[in-house]
Motif scaffolding. Structure first.
Motif, PDB file in Angstrom:
ATOM      1  N   HIS A 140       0.793  -1.230   0.000  1.00  0.00           N
ATOM      2  CA  HIS A 140       0.000   0.000   0.000  1.00  0.00           C
ATOM      3  C   HIS A 140       0.826   1.280   0.000  1.00  0.00           C
ATOM      4  CE1 HIS A 140      -3.395  -2.616   0.790  1.00  0.00           C
ATOM      5  NE2 HIS A 140      -2.835  -3.046   1.917  1.00  0.00           N
ATOM      6  N   GLY A 141       2.130   1.172   0.131  1.00  0.00           N
ATOM      7  CA  GLY A 141       2.945   2.370   0.240  1.00  0.00           C
ATOM      8  C   GLY A 141       3.040   2.837   1.686  1.00  0.00           C
ATOM      9  N   SER A 142       3.823   3.867   1.922  1.00  0.00           N
ATOM     10  CA  SER A 142       4.053   4.337   3.283  1.00  0.00           C
ATOM     11  C   SER A 142       3.203   5.572   3.580  1.00  0.00           C
ATOM     12  CB  SER A 142       5.530   4.667   3.489  1.00  0.00           C
ATOM     13  OG  SER A 142       5.789   4.943   4.854  1.00  0.00           O
ATOM     14  N   ASN A 143       3.129   5.934   4.852  1.00  0.00           N
ATOM     15  CA  ASN A 143       2.470   7.151   5.301  1.00  0.00           C
ATOM     16  C   ASN A 143       3.060   7.522   6.653  1.00  0.00           C
ATOM     17  OD1 ASN A 143       0.883   5.719   7.426  1.00  0.00           O
ATOM     18  ND2 ASN A 143      -0.186   4.842   5.664  1.00  0.00           N
ATOM     19  N   ALA A 144       2.648   8.652   7.201  1.00  0.00           N
ATOM     20  CA  ALA A 144       3.253   9.147   8.433  1.00  0.00           C
ATOM     21  C   ALA A 144       3.021   8.194   9.605  1.00  0.00           C
ATOM     22  CB  ALA A 144       2.706  10.538   8.765  1.00  0.00           C
ATOM     23  N   GLU A 145       1.814   7.643   9.714  1.00  0.00           N
ATOM     24  CA  GLU A 145       1.538   6.746  10.840  1.00  0.00           C
ATOM     25  C   GLU A 145       2.362   5.471  10.740  1.00  0.00           C
ATOM     26  OE1 GLU A 145      -2.058   4.492  13.260  1.00  0.00           O
ATOM     27  OE2 GLU A 145      -2.485   5.453  11.338  1.00  0.00           O
ATOM     28  N   LEU A 146       2.489   4.940   9.525  1.00  0.00           N
ATOM     29  CA  LEU A 146       3.288   3.733   9.346  1.00  0.00           C
ATOM     30  C   LEU A 146       4.748   4.005   9.702  1.00  0.00           C
ATOM     31  CD1 LEU A 146       2.805   0.783   8.322  1.00  0.00           C
ATOM     32  CD2 LEU A 146       3.863   1.523   6.190  1.00  0.00           C
ATOM     33  N   SER A 147       5.246   5.175   9.338  1.00  0.00           N
ATOM     34  CA  SER A 147       6.617   5.544   9.693  1.00  0.00           C
ATOM     35  C   SER A 147       6.779   5.639  11.201  1.00  0.00           C
ATOM     36  CB  SER A 147       6.990   6.870   9.036  1.00  0.00           C
ATOM     37  OG  SER A 147       7.015   6.751   7.626  1.00  0.00           O
ATOM     38  N   LYS A 148       5.768   6.161  11.863  1.00  0.00           N
ATOM     39  CA  LYS A 148       5.803   6.248  13.329  1.00  0.00           C
ATOM     40  C   LYS A 148       5.830   4.851  13.951  1.00  0.00           C
ATOM     41  CE  LYS A 148       3.418   6.229  17.394  1.00  0.00           C
ATOM     42  NZ  LYS A 148       2.594   5.117  17.964  1.00  0.00           N
ATOM     43  N   LEU A 149       4.997   3.942  13.427  1.00  0.00           N
ATOM     44  CA  LEU A 149       4.985   2.568  13.932  1.00  0.00           C
ATOM     45  C   LEU A 149       6.327   1.884  13.680  1.00  0.00           C
ATOM     46  CD1 LEU A 149       1.417   1.531  12.728  1.00  0.00           C
ATOM     47  CD2 LEU A 149       2.144   1.819  15.109  1.00  0.00           C
ATOM     48  N   ARG A 150       6.934   2.156  12.529  1.00  0.00           N
ATOM     49  CA  ARG A 150       8.243   1.583  12.249  1.00  0.00           C
ATOM     50  C   ARG A 150       9.284   2.121  13.226  1.00  0.00           C
ATOM     51  NH1 ARG A 150      10.621  -0.938   8.040  1.00  0.00           N
ATOM     52  NH2 ARG A 150       8.900  -0.543   6.584  1.00  0.00           N
ATOM     53  N   ALA A 151       9.265   3.423  13.473  1.00  0.00           N
ATOM     54  CA  ALA A 151      10.222   4.015  14.407  1.00  0.00           C
ATOM     55  C   ALA A 151      10.062   3.421  15.807  1.00  0.00           C
ATOM     56  CB  ALA A 151      10.041   5.534  14.446  1.00  0.00           C
ATOM     57  N   ASP A 152       8.809   3.237  16.246  1.00  0.00           N
ATOM     58  CA  ASP A 152       8.562   2.627  17.557  1.00  0.00           C
ATOM     59  C   ASP A 152       9.133   1.210  17.614  1.00  0.00           C
ATOM     60  OD1 ASP A 152       7.254   4.906  18.408  1.00  0.00           O
ATOM     61  OD2 ASP A 152       5.235   4.095  18.092  1.00  0.00           O
ATOM     62  N   ALA A 153       8.934   0.449  16.534  1.00  0.00           N
ATOM     63  CA  ALA A 153       9.440  -0.924  16.498  1.00  0.00           C
ATOM     64  C   ALA A 153      10.968  -0.956  16.476  1.00  0.00           C
ATOM     65  CB  ALA A 153       8.870  -1.657  15.283  1.00  0.00           C
ATOM     66  N   LEU A 154      11.572  -0.044  15.728  1.00  0.00           N
ATOM     67  CA  LEU A 154      13.037   0.035  15.690  1.00  0.00           C
ATOM     68  C   LEU A 154      13.586   0.369  17.071  1.00  0.00           C
ATOM     69  CD1 LEU A 154      13.474   1.974  12.328  1.00  0.00           C
ATOM     70  CD2 LEU A 154      14.146  -0.397  12.756  1.00  0.00           C
ATOM     71  N   ARG A 155      12.951   1.308  17.758  1.00  0.00           N
ATOM     72  CA  ARG A 155      13.395   1.677  19.108  1.00  0.00           C
ATOM     73  C   ARG A 155      13.279   0.490  20.054  1.00  0.00           C
ATOM     74  NH1 ARG A 155      10.192   2.577  22.999  1.00  0.00           N
ATOM     75  NH2 ARG A 155       8.442   3.206  21.680  1.00  0.00           N
ATOM     76  N   ALA A 156      12.137  -0.200  20.004  1.00  0.00           N
ATOM     77  CA  ALA A 156      11.882  -1.296  20.938  1.00  0.00           C
ATOM     78  C   ALA A 156      12.749  -2.511  20.654  1.00  0.00           C
ATOM     79  CB  ALA A 156      10.405  -1.682  20.888  1.00  0.00           C
ATOM     80  N   THR A 157      13.272  -2.630  19.438  1.00  0.00           N
ATOM     81  CA  THR A 157      14.125  -3.772  19.097  1.00  0.00           C
ATOM     82  C   THR A 157      15.609  -3.418  19.140  1.00  0.00           C
ATOM     83  OG1 THR A 157      13.851  -3.255  16.732  1.00  0.00           O
ATOM     84  CG2 THR A 157      12.358  -4.894  17.685  1.00  0.00           C
ATOM     85  N   GLY A 158      15.940  -2.288  19.751  1.00  0.00           N
ATOM     86  CA  GLY A 158      17.339  -1.935  19.969  1.00  0.00           C
ATOM     87  C   GLY A 158      18.025  -1.239  18.811  1.00  0.00           C
ATOM     88  N   GLN A 159      17.292  -0.840  17.801  1.00  0.00           N
ATOM     89  CA  GLN A 159      17.877  -0.150  16.650  1.00  0.00           C
ATOM     90  C   GLN A 159      17.696   1.361  16.826  1.00  0.00           C
ATOM     91  OE1 GLN A 159      16.976  -2.490  12.855  1.00  0.00           O
ATOM     92  NE2 GLN A 159      15.495  -3.415  14.264  1.00  0.00           N
ATOM     93  N   GLU A 160      18.376   1.893  17.832  1.00  0.00           N
ATOM     94  CA  GLU A 160      18.118   3.252  18.292  1.00  0.00           C
ATOM     95  C   GLU A 160      18.435   4.321  17.254  1.00  0.00           C
ATOM     96  OE1 GLU A 160      19.989   4.064  21.998  1.00  0.00           O
ATOM     97  OE2 GLU A 160      18.782   2.604  23.108  1.00  0.00           O
ATOM     98  N   GLN A 161      19.567   4.196  16.578  1.00  0.00           N
ATOM     99  CA  GLN A 161      19.944   5.243  15.630  1.00  0.00           C
ATOM    100  C   GLN A 161      18.950   5.333  14.476  1.00  0.00           C
ATOM    101  OE1 GLN A 161      22.412   7.593  16.124  1.00  0.00           O
ATOM    102  NE2 GLN A 161      21.261   8.509  14.432  1.00  0.00           N
ATOM    103  N   ALA A 162      18.545   4.178  13.956  1.00  0.00           N
ATOM    104  CA  ALA A 162      17.555   4.166  12.878  1.00  0.00           C
ATOM    105  C   ALA A 162      16.227   4.751  13.363  1.00  0.00           C
ATOM    106  CB  ALA A 162      17.354   2.747  12.361  1.00  0.00           C
ATOM    107  N   ALA A 163      15.853   4.421  14.600  1.00  0.00           N
ATOM    108  CA  ALA A 163      14.613   4.970  15.169  1.00  0.00           C
ATOM    109  C   ALA A 163      14.724   6.482  15.337  1.00  0.00           C
ATOM    110  CB  ALA A 163      14.321   4.313  16.509  1.00  0.00           C
ATOM    111  N   ARG A 164      15.860   6.934  15.855  1.00  0.00           N
ATOM    112  CA  ARG A 164      16.066   8.369  16.060  1.00  0.00           C
ATOM    113  C   ARG A 164      15.981   9.136  14.740  1.00  0.00           C
ATOM    114  NH1 ARG A 164      20.481   7.958  18.417  1.00  0.00           N
ATOM    115  NH2 ARG A 164      19.841   8.109  20.601  1.00  0.00           N
ATOM    116  N   ASP A 165      16.612   8.599  13.701  1.00  0.00           N
ATOM    117  CA  ASP A 165      16.584   9.259  12.397  1.00  0.00           C
ATOM    118  C   ASP A 165      15.160   9.368  11.863  1.00  0.00           C
ATOM    119  OD1 ASP A 165      19.319   9.461  12.527  1.00  0.00           O
ATOM    120  OD2 ASP A 165      19.706   7.724  11.220  1.00  0.00           O
TER     121      ASP A 165
END
Length: 278
Positions: A90-115
């Protein structure tokens, strides 16, 4: 003669009455084939009517809701896979990006989440992005930055109980109990059944010397004995001189569903995964 206009369609109730009357003639062998056909029409009409009353299922929304549910149960690794699948379809959107950032943070990928949070600061997910940046700062023991980010998150979205609770927690880590009081009480009034919010307020009461109130709150809200023990241990640690260190292991936080909480592995993680802790 003046022609009489007739309605093109019968009202639904009238149509059913007619079909019912026809079906009453089923005892007459001569009309049996007609009645059988009429019953089929009646069933078909009823099915069409039922389908017409049901809202169309939005596959995008269903998939997005599933990703949210997975993250609410701390299934962040699996949610990342579903986020990839959703984005491919379906492509990306702001909410999906937010969910991805939350998942990256929670799985220890802090720099990618921060970016990713940084890229969301100017859009509709700005409050959530500030919240996420605050959690990353807190996870690394930088509570001054955490307070700054969380205050900005609450300024943008004043009704977010999780951000209010996390702000209260970060302020407690800084030793500012007076400042922590208001956001913690706001959080409990906005989300009175949330386990993380309850635990944070219980921690505040213990640090403030209100042992009886803390115990009463935890018992009233059915906090398990194991979790109560963990909260008391954290309160004791926060009073001790070890709080002055920046040892990440000593300050390790339980991150789930956008909430900052004590790491109580055997209890909170389990209840979160079974959907009891939202």
């Amino acid at each position: 003669m003046q022609s009489i206009s007739r309605p093109r369609y019968l009202p639904w109730s009238v149509a059913l009455a007619i079909l019912g009357a026809l079906s009453a003639c089923s005892t007459n062998p001569a009309v049996q084939p007609t009645v059988v056909y009429t019953e089929q029409q009646k069933n078909m009409l009823e099915q069409q009517w039922t389908k017409a009353e049901q809202p169309a299922i939005n596959n995008r929304q269903v998939h997005l809701d599933m990703i949210r549910t997975m993250q609410s149960r701390s299934m962040y690794f699996a949610s990342l896979a579903h986020i990839d699948a959703y984005e491919k379809e379906h492509g990306s959107n702001a909410e999906l990006s937010k969910l991805r950032a939350d998942a990256l943070r929670a799985t220890g990928q802090e720099q990618a989440a921060r970016d990713l949070y940084q890229r969301l600061l100017s859009g509709n997910e700005a409050a959530a992005a500030r919240h996420g940046l605050g959690l990353i700062a807190a996870q690394n023991g930088n509570y001054a930055e955490a307070v700054q980010q969380l205050r900005e998150s609450v300024r943008i979205d004043p009704l977010n109980a999780y951000a209010l609770g996390d702000l209260g927690y970060a302020l407690m880590e800084q030793g500012d109990l007076d400042a922590a009081r208001v956001p913690l009480i706001q959080a409990i009034e906005l989300a009175p059944e949330n386990r993380k919010v309850i635990s944070n307020l219980s921690l505040y009461l213990l640090l403030n010397g209100d042992q009886e109130k803390a115990t009463a709150l935890m018992r009233k809200t059915n906090v398990s004995p194991e979790v109560q023990h963990g909260i008391r241990q954290r309160a004791q640690a926060m009073r001790s001189s070890s709080l002055a260190t920046n040892d990440k292991a000593d300050r390790e936080l339980f991150m789930s569903n956008g909430g900052m909480q004590l790491r109580l592995q055997t209890t909170l993680s389990t209840t979160t995964q079974t959907g009891k802790t939202q």
